[in-house]
Design an enzyme around this catalytic site. Structure first.
Site, short mmCIF file in Angstrom:
data_model
loop_
_atom_site.label_atom_id
_atom_site.label_comp_id
_atom_site.label_asym_id
_atom_site.label_seq_id
_atom_site.Cartn_x
_atom_site.Cartn_y
_atom_site.Cartn_z
N ASP A 22 0.19 3.84 1.49
CA ASP A 22 -0.09 4.64 2.69
C ASP A 22 0.90 4.44 3.84
O ASP A 22 0.96 5.26 4.76
CB ASP A 22 -1.50 4.31 3.23
CG ASP A 22 -2.59 4.65 2.23
OD1 ASP A 22 -2.34 5.49 1.35
OD2 ASP A 22 -3.67 4.05 2.32
N THR B 149 0.87 -1.19 0.00
CA THR B 149 0.00 0.00 0.00
C THR B 149 0.89 1.23 0.00
O THR B 149 1.94 1.23 0.65
CB THR B 149 -0.93 0.05 1.23
OG1 THR B 149 -1.47 1.38 1.35
CG2 THR B 149 -0.22 -0.26 2.54
N ARG C 67 -0.23 6.67 -7.16
CA ARG C 67 -0.30 5.19 -7.12
C ARG C 67 0.39 4.53 -8.31
O ARG C 67 0.58 3.32 -8.31
CB ARG C 67 -1.77 4.77 -7.06
CG ARG C 67 -2.45 5.03 -5.75
CD ARG C 67 -2.94 3.76 -5.09
NE ARG C 67 -3.96 3.10 -5.85
CZ ARG C 67 -5.27 3.21 -5.61
NH1 ARG C 67 -5.69 3.98 -4.62
NH2 ARG C 67 -6.14 2.56 -6.32
#
Ligand code: F6P
Length: 319
Positions: A128, A126, A253
């Site tokens: 994040d 991810t 992304r």
């Protein structure tokens, strides 16, 4: 263990392909058969499962996205959906799983293991960086570099026009990307979800500039004040200056993974398969202080990855 399934799930992250490649080739080298489950848990429910060879993952180490596809699967949230997924895996005689994903992936994976007992080892994928059990997640370094380069470009135009820019970065409920991008671009202020914004203090700072000047503020999506648009709106009301908002969004992304992400993904993809072979049943392979560490899968989403909010003070000290 004879046959494993490999899948990517949740929001894609640069480096997922490098992880898939490592998992597939490690498994083949150890004599396992490998199947790719397409679009994460959705492919498990639909039976969208294909055999993979060493050739299937050739040339993908430097490619962004995920060749297996990914999804946020609603059906897997239900007991009925998971029952179907279990039947599909049994039909394909898959007796172990390697997953690359984030919080949602591992929450689902934990429940699925507890219900049906098919061993699953996760790798943290991810942008994040919000998973407990690893210093860095696969994709985070690339996302930070992408956002940093974008802010460098914004700085040029902000400088030329003496404008104030609010740049919003991703991160969901975590401020990791905002903090690192803010530090790397020499921003003047960072807003993150983990900490309340003192809007008056920010206004006091602005009042120290009698004439319009270039300003760069980094806002994490999910920050407590309400996002870059709200900051810009409230600034417009309070000051007679030009403001602009840039929401970087999904550009963060994509793109080829950085060397760091390729290496991390390769190491963890490989370690995940070895962990399955060694008999691990529901863990995530992460990297902590340079070592591969296995963390119970439940902990990865039940506990919180530690952020250092005081780094926001550092940017304010140095501005
Ligand atoms: O979890 C990765 C992430 O990019 C978050 O930073 C963001 O909040 C979210 O996914 C966006 O999700 P989607 O692509 O489903 O809109």
């Amino acid at each position: 263990m004879k046959r494993i399934g490999v899948f990517t799930s949740g929001g894609d992250a640069p480096g997922m392909n490098a992880c898939t490649r490592a998992a597939v080739r490690h498994a083949l080298a150890r004599g396992l058969e490998v199947y790719g489950i397409r679009h994460g848990y959705q492919g498990m429910v639909d039976g969208d499962i294909i055999p993979l060879t060493g050739e299937s993952v050739s040339g993908i180490i430097g490619r962004g996205g995920t060749i297996l596809g990914t999804a946020r699967c609603k059906a897997f949230l239900t007991p009925e959906g998971r029952a179907i997924a279990n039947e599909r895996l049994r039909t394909f005689e898959i007796d172990g799983l390697v997953a690359c994903g984030g919080n949602g992936t591992f929450e689902g994976g934990t429940i699925f293991f507890e219900e049906y007992g098919i061993p699953m080892v996760g790798t943290p994928g991810t942008i994040d960086n919000d998973l407990y059990g690893t210093d860095f997640t696969i994709g985070y370094d690339t996302a930070v570099n992408t956002a940093m380069q974008a802010v460098d470009k914004i700085r040029d135009t902000a400088e030329s026009h003496s404008r104030t820019f609010f740049v919003e970065v991703m991160g969901r409920r975590a401020g990791f990307i905002a903090i690192d991008v803010g530090i790397a671009t020499g921003a003047e202020f960072i807003a993150i979800p983990e900490r309340e914004t003192n809007f008056d203090a920010l206004c006091n700072y602005m009042e120290g500039f009698p004439r319009p000047k270039r300003h760069i503020f980094i806002i994490s999506e999910g920050d407590q004040y309400g996002g870059a648009m709200k900051f810009a709106e409230d600034f417009r009301k309070r000051f007679d200056i030009e403001t602009r908002v840039t929401i970087l969004g999904h550009v963060q992304r994509g793109g080829p993974p950085t060397a760091r992400d390729r290496i991390l993904a390769t190491r963890l993809g490989s370690a995940a398969v070895q962990a399955l072979i060694d008999g691990e049943r529901s863990v995530m392979a992460g990297e902590i202080k340079g070592e591969v560490v296995l963390t119970p899968m439940r902990h990865t989403w039940e506990r919180r990855a530690e952020i250092t909010p005081s780094l926001c003070d550092l940017v304010e000290l140095l501005r």
